[in-house]
Design a protein around this motif. Structure first.
Motif, PDB file in Angstrom:
ATOM      1  N   TYR A  33       0.828  -1.213   0.000  1.00  0.00           N
ATOM      2  CA  TYR A  33       0.000   0.000   0.000  1.00  0.00           C
ATOM      3  C   TYR A  33       0.864   1.265   0.000  1.00  0.00           C
ATOM      4  O   TYR A  33       0.568   2.225  -0.707  1.00  0.00           O
ATOM      5  N   LYS A  34       1.935   1.268   0.772  1.00  0.00           N
ATOM      6  CA  LYS A  34       2.816   2.433   0.808  1.00  0.00           C
ATOM      7  C   LYS A  34       3.436   2.697  -0.558  1.00  0.00           C
ATOM      8  O   LYS A  34       3.512   3.843  -1.012  1.00  0.00           O
ATOM      9  N   ILE A  35       3.892   1.633  -1.209  1.00  0.00           N
ATOM     10  CA  ILE A  35       4.496   1.781  -2.531  1.00  0.00           C
ATOM     11  C   ILE A  35       3.458   2.268  -3.541  1.00  0.00           C
ATOM     12  O   ILE A  35       3.730   3.163  -4.345  1.00  0.00           O
ATOM     13  N   THR A  36       2.273   1.685  -3.485  1.00  0.00           N
ATOM     14  CA  THR A  36       1.192   2.099  -4.382  1.00  0.00           C
ATOM     15  C   THR A  36       0.900   3.585  -4.215  1.00  0.00           C
ATOM     16  O   THR A  36       0.780   4.324  -5.196  1.00  0.00           O
ATOM     17  N   ASN A  37       0.814   4.036  -2.985  1.00  0.00           N
ATOM     18  CA  ASN A  37       0.551   5.454  -2.726  1.00  0.00           C
ATOM     19  C   ASN A  37       1.709   6.330  -3.169  1.00  0.00           C
ATOM     20  O   ASN A  37       1.500   7.392  -3.751  1.00  0.00           O
ATOM     21  N   ALA A  38       2.936   5.905  -2.910  1.00  0.00           N
ATOM     22  CA  ALA A  38       4.112   6.689  -3.297  1.00  0.00           C
ATOM     23  C   ALA A  38       4.192   6.856  -4.811  1.00  0.00           C
ATOM     24  O   ALA A  38       4.656   7.886  -5.302  1.00  0.00           O
ATOM     25  N   LEU A  39       3.726   5.850  -5.541  1.00  0.00           N
ATOM     26  CA  LEU A  39       3.741   5.907  -7.001  1.00  0.00           C
ATOM     27  C   LEU A  39       2.477   6.558  -7.566  1.00  0.00           C
ATOM     28  O   LEU A  39       2.265   6.564  -8.774  1.00  0.00           O
ATOM     29  N   LYS A  40       1.653   7.078  -6.650  1.00  0.00           N
ATOM     30  CA  LYS A  40       0.425   7.787  -7.029  1.00  0.00           C
ATOM     31  C   LYS A  40      -0.521   6.929  -7.862  1.00  0.00           C
ATOM     32  O   LYS A  40      -1.106   7.375  -8.842  1.00  0.00           O
ATOM     33  N   ARG A  41      -0.653   5.680  -7.436  1.00  0.00           N
ATOM     34  CA  ARG A  41      -1.597   4.758  -8.059  1.00  0.00           C
ATOM     35  C   ARG A  41      -2.745   4.521  -7.090  1.00  0.00           C
ATOM     36  O   ARG A  41      -2.601   4.693  -5.893  1.00  0.00           O
ATOM     37  N   ARG A  42      -3.875   4.105  -7.623  1.00  0.00           N
ATOM     38  CA  ARG A  42      -5.053   3.898  -6.780  1.00  0.00           C
ATOM     39  C   ARG A  42      -5.199   2.455  -6.317  1.00  0.00           C
ATOM     40  O   ARG A  42      -5.778   2.184  -5.276  1.00  0.00           O
ATOM     41  N   HIS A  43      -4.693   1.512  -7.110  1.00  0.00           N
ATOM     42  CA  HIS A  43      -4.899   0.101  -6.814  1.00  0.00           C
ATOM     43  C   HIS A  43      -3.576  -0.655  -6.807  1.00  0.00           C
ATOM     44  O   HIS A  43      -2.731  -0.441  -7.682  1.00  0.00           O
ATOM     45  N   ILE A  44      -3.430  -1.539  -5.849  1.00  0.00           N
ATOM     46  CA  ILE A  44      -2.211  -2.349  -5.743  1.00  0.00           C
ATOM     47  C   ILE A  44      -1.959  -3.113  -7.043  1.00  0.00           C
ATOM     48  O   ILE A  44      -0.814  -3.277  -7.470  1.00  0.00           O
ATOM     49  N   GLU A  45      -3.038  -3.556  -7.683  1.00  0.00           N
ATOM     50  CA  GLU A  45      -2.908  -4.334  -8.922  1.00  0.00           C
ATOM     51  C   GLU A  45      -2.240  -3.533 -10.047  1.00  0.00           C
ATOM     52  O   GLU A  45      -1.725  -4.121 -10.996  1.00  0.00           O
ATOM     53  N   GLU A  46      -2.235  -2.220  -9.940  1.00  0.00           N
ATOM     54  CA  GLU A  46      -1.556  -1.387 -10.935  1.00  0.00           C
ATOM     55  C   GLU A  46      -0.039  -1.451 -10.767  1.00  0.00           C
ATOM     56  O   GLU A  46       0.703  -1.142 -11.695  1.00  0.00           O
ATOM     57  N   VAL A  47       0.409  -1.858  -9.599  1.00  0.00           N
ATOM     58  CA  VAL A  47       1.833  -1.879  -9.275  1.00  0.00           C
ATOM     59  C   VAL A  47       2.366  -3.310  -9.192  1.00  0.00           C
ATOM     60  O   VAL A  47       3.459  -3.603  -9.667  1.00  0.00           O
ATOM     61  N   PHE A  48       1.578  -4.197  -8.595  1.00  0.00           N
ATOM     62  CA  PHE A  48       2.029  -5.568  -8.345  1.00  0.00           C
ATOM     63  C   PHE A  48       1.192  -6.568  -9.124  1.00  0.00           C
ATOM     64  O   PHE A  48      -0.023  -6.443  -9.208  1.00  0.00           O
ATOM     65  N   ASP A  49       1.858  -7.571  -9.675  1.00  0.00           N
ATOM     66  CA  ASP A  49       1.204  -8.645 -10.395  1.00  0.00           C
ATOM     67  C   ASP A  49       0.790  -9.709  -9.365  1.00  0.00           C
ATOM     68  O   ASP A  49       1.640 -10.416  -8.830  1.00  0.00           O
ATOM     69  N   LEU A  50      -0.490  -9.821  -9.122  1.00  0.00           N
ATOM     70  CA  LEU A  50      -0.984 -10.749  -8.108  1.00  0.00           C
ATOM     71  C   LEU A  50      -1.097 -12.170  -8.618  1.00  0.00           C
ATOM     72  O   LEU A  50      -1.421 -13.074  -7.862  1.00  0.00           O
ATOM     73  N   GLU A  51      -0.850 -12.402  -9.878  1.00  0.00           N
ATOM     74  CA  GLU A  51      -0.967 -13.726 -10.478  1.00  0.00           C
ATOM     75  C   GLU A  51       0.219 -14.644 -10.162  1.00  0.00           C
ATOM     76  O   GLU A  51       0.119 -15.828 -10.283  1.00  0.00           O
ATOM     77  N   LYS A  52       1.341 -14.077  -9.803  1.00  0.00           N
ATOM     78  CA  LYS A  52       2.566 -14.885  -9.611  1.00  0.00           C
ATOM     79  C   LYS A  52       2.533 -15.642  -8.329  1.00  0.00           C
ATOM     80  O   LYS A  52       2.252 -15.388  -7.312  1.00  0.00           O
TER      81      LYS A  52
END
Length: 52
Positions: A33-52
């Protein structure tokens, strides 16, 4: 944003950011969540691939 800037923004080391980028480390939910916010994204899925 550089690795160093991101690491500083989320209070981890640059080595942690490198490990995340290389897929050698899975972040805690809080760190994700911290990384997502720091990168100014709204959803974790925009930053991290949850499929792996």
């Amino acid at each position: 944003m550089t690795q160093e800037e991101l690491a500083e923004a989320v209070d981890v080391t640059r080595q942690t950011i490198i490990a995340l980028e290389q897929g050698r480390y899975n972040p805690s939910l809080l760190l994700a969540y911290k990384i997502t916010n720091a990168l100014k994204r709204r959803h974790i899925e925009e930053v991290f691939d949850l499929e792996k």
